[in-house]
Scaffold this active site. Structure first.
Site, PDB file in Angstrom:
ATOM      1  N   LYS A  22       2.565  -8.220   6.937  1.00  0.00           N
ATOM      2  CA  LYS A  22       3.092  -6.919   7.393  1.00  0.00           C
ATOM      3  C   LYS A  22       2.195  -6.392   8.513  1.00  0.00           C
ATOM      4  O   LYS A  22       1.218  -5.685   8.259  1.00  0.00           O
ATOM      5  CB  LYS A  22       3.143  -5.942   6.216  1.00  0.00           C
ATOM      6  CG  LYS A  22       3.582  -4.532   6.599  1.00  0.00           C
ATOM      7  CD  LYS A  22       4.035  -3.724   5.399  1.00  0.00           C
ATOM      8  CE  LYS A  22       4.292  -2.280   5.761  1.00  0.00           C
ATOM      9  NZ  LYS A  22       4.990  -1.530   4.729  1.00  0.00           N
ATOM     10  N   GLU A  58      -1.200  -6.672   4.668  1.00  0.00           N
ATOM     11  CA  GLU A  58      -0.941  -5.678   5.714  1.00  0.00           C
ATOM     12  C   GLU A  58      -2.218  -5.288   6.458  1.00  0.00           C
ATOM     13  O   GLU A  58      -2.949  -4.399   6.028  1.00  0.00           O
ATOM     14  CB  GLU A  58      -0.294  -4.417   5.113  1.00  0.00           C
ATOM     15  CG  GLU A  58       0.002  -3.365   6.187  1.00  0.00           C
ATOM     16  CD  GLU A  58       0.694  -2.107   5.676  1.00  0.00           C
ATOM     17  OE1 GLU A  58       0.840  -1.956   4.449  1.00  0.00           O
ATOM     18  OE2 GLU A  58       1.066  -1.272   6.500  1.00  0.00           O
TER      19      GLU A  58
HETATM   20  P1  13P Z   1       5.197   3.224   8.049  1.00  0.00           P
HETATM   21  O1  13P Z   1       6.417   2.395   8.331  1.00  0.00           O
HETATM   22  O2  13P Z   1       5.505   4.695   7.941  1.00  0.00           O
HETATM   23  O3  13P Z   1       4.067   2.904   8.977  1.00  0.00           O
HETATM   24  O4  13P Z   1       4.731   2.843   6.594  1.00  0.00           O
HETATM   25  C1  13P Z   1       4.705   1.528   6.219  1.00  0.00           C
HETATM   26  C2  13P Z   1       3.617   1.316   5.263  1.00  0.00           C
HETATM   27  O5  13P Z   1       3.853   0.849   4.174  1.00  0.00           O
HETATM   28  C3  13P Z   1       2.248   1.652   5.666  1.00  0.00           C
HETATM   29  O6  13P Z   1       1.337   1.100   4.787  1.00  0.00           O
END
Ligand code: 13P
Length: 336
Positions: free
Chosen positions: A217, A175
């Site tokens: 992500k 991510e």
């Molecule tokens: P949000 O969808 O609230 O941005 O959170 C996703 C997430 O896991 C952030 O690390």
């Protein structure tokens, strides 16, 4: 097909997505403060268990990202939380980074920590039932940032993390989140996100990561939340697809977007359009925190004993996201 690839497909297939319920205790306390509910471990568990026992877990949620506290808790039905999640057909996952800290050498930026001792922590999480993990790097956009240093060092950490996770038989969610905060344009977001994702894959390949066994992500391509140059959802979808096509290797099976501060409807509409225009082989779905939980949390705050009512709100949101992940959502369906 590798075992890791099977896990990815189990989580992301048929319009299913990921519920990100991995808020740290600090973040969860802020969320509960906002609805005037005391942030005790019992209340944190009650809200989360309410979501994890809802009907849409079977139809719409393929995986749940947990926080360290939650993965070790036991539900009211005497199952462990990973057992409860697995019983719905979803896969339990765990956030394994220990947070973003000041980046030495560029103190206005952040580096995500948590590599020390990670191999042993992963073994413990595997024993507890986790089959996938999450690590989030964060990047700010401004004239100077993100710097080459932050892009390089966060990509390096994401790759080292991914290697350890795959060694332990789990799927890493990679991510890299380019934040929406600021007055930058969507073009800036496109350029910076492209640079960030490109560097991540350079490092993942250097570290011999099996790309068929990861989930990317990313953020969607959006103007900053203080920008006066808004763009349409169609443009967001097209720019997001262009960015991913140019920078993500074709071996990657799936992309699960974060919501990053978008409203529930925006996050649903944008995902829907991404799927309508999706001319790639990537599965495109959601891994939302706020955009899945916001209304359910607000509803629950009015009466924490109203489990069914809270689940109804959550089920609706999760089912809408699943339709969006198949390009089948419309505003009319929101009203039903
Ligand atoms: P949000 O969808 O609230 O941005 O959170 C996703 C997430 O896991 C952030 O690390």
């Amino acid at each position: 097909m590798s075992e890791l690839n099977k896990i990815v497909l189990k989580i992301l297939s048929n319009g299913k997505g990921i519920l990100a319920a991995d808020e740290s205790t600090g973040t969860m306390t802020k969320r509960l403060d906002d609805i005037n509910v005391p942030s005790t471990s019992e209340n944190r568990l009650l809200f989360r268990e309410t979501l994890f026992s809802s009907e849409s877990m079977k139809s719409s949620i393929g995986g749940v990202i947990l926080y360290d506290e939650t993965i070790k808790q036991t539900s009211n039905s005497n199952q462990t939380i990973p057992e409860l999640i697995s019983s719905t057909g979803a896969v339990p996952g765990i956030k394994v980074d220990t947070g973003a800290k000041v980046l030495a050498g560029s103190p206005e930026e952040k580096i995500t920590e948590g590599l020390d001792g990670l191999r042993d922590r992963l073994k413990e999480y595997y024993q507890l039932g986790a089959r996938f993990t999450k690590w989030r790097g964060v990047y700010n956009i401004s004239n100077k940032y993100p710097s080459k240093l932050s892009i390089h060092s966060n990509a390096h950490a994401l790759a080292r993390y991914s290697a350890l996770v795959q060694e332990c038989g789990m799927v890493p969610i990679v991510e890299p989140e380019v934040l929406m905060d600021g007055a930058h344009s969507a073009e800036d977001c496109f350029t910076k996100t492209s640079e960030v994702i490109k560097k991540c894959f350079e490092q993942l390949m250097l570290h011999n990561i099996d790309l068929t066994g990861i989930i990317l992500k990313p953020n969607m391509i959006l103007p900053g939340n203080k920008s006066n140059k808004k763009i349409s959802s169609e443009e967001t979808a097209k720019l997001t697809l262009k960015c991913l096509k140019e920078n993500v290797p074709v071996d990657v099976p799936g992309v699960a977007f974060l919501s990053g501060g978008q409203t529930e409807i925006q996050a649903t509409e944008n995902l829907n359009l991404i799927n309508k225009h999706n001319d790639t082989n990537f599965i495109m779905t959601f891994s939302y925190g706020r955009a899945l939980q916001k209304n359910a949390l607000k509803f629950w705050g009015k009466n924490i004993k109203d489990i069914q009512g809270t689940q109804d709100v959550f089920n609706h949101r999760a089912d809408m996201c699943t339709l969006a992940a198949q390009g089948k959502w419309s505003t009319e369906l929101e009203k039903k």
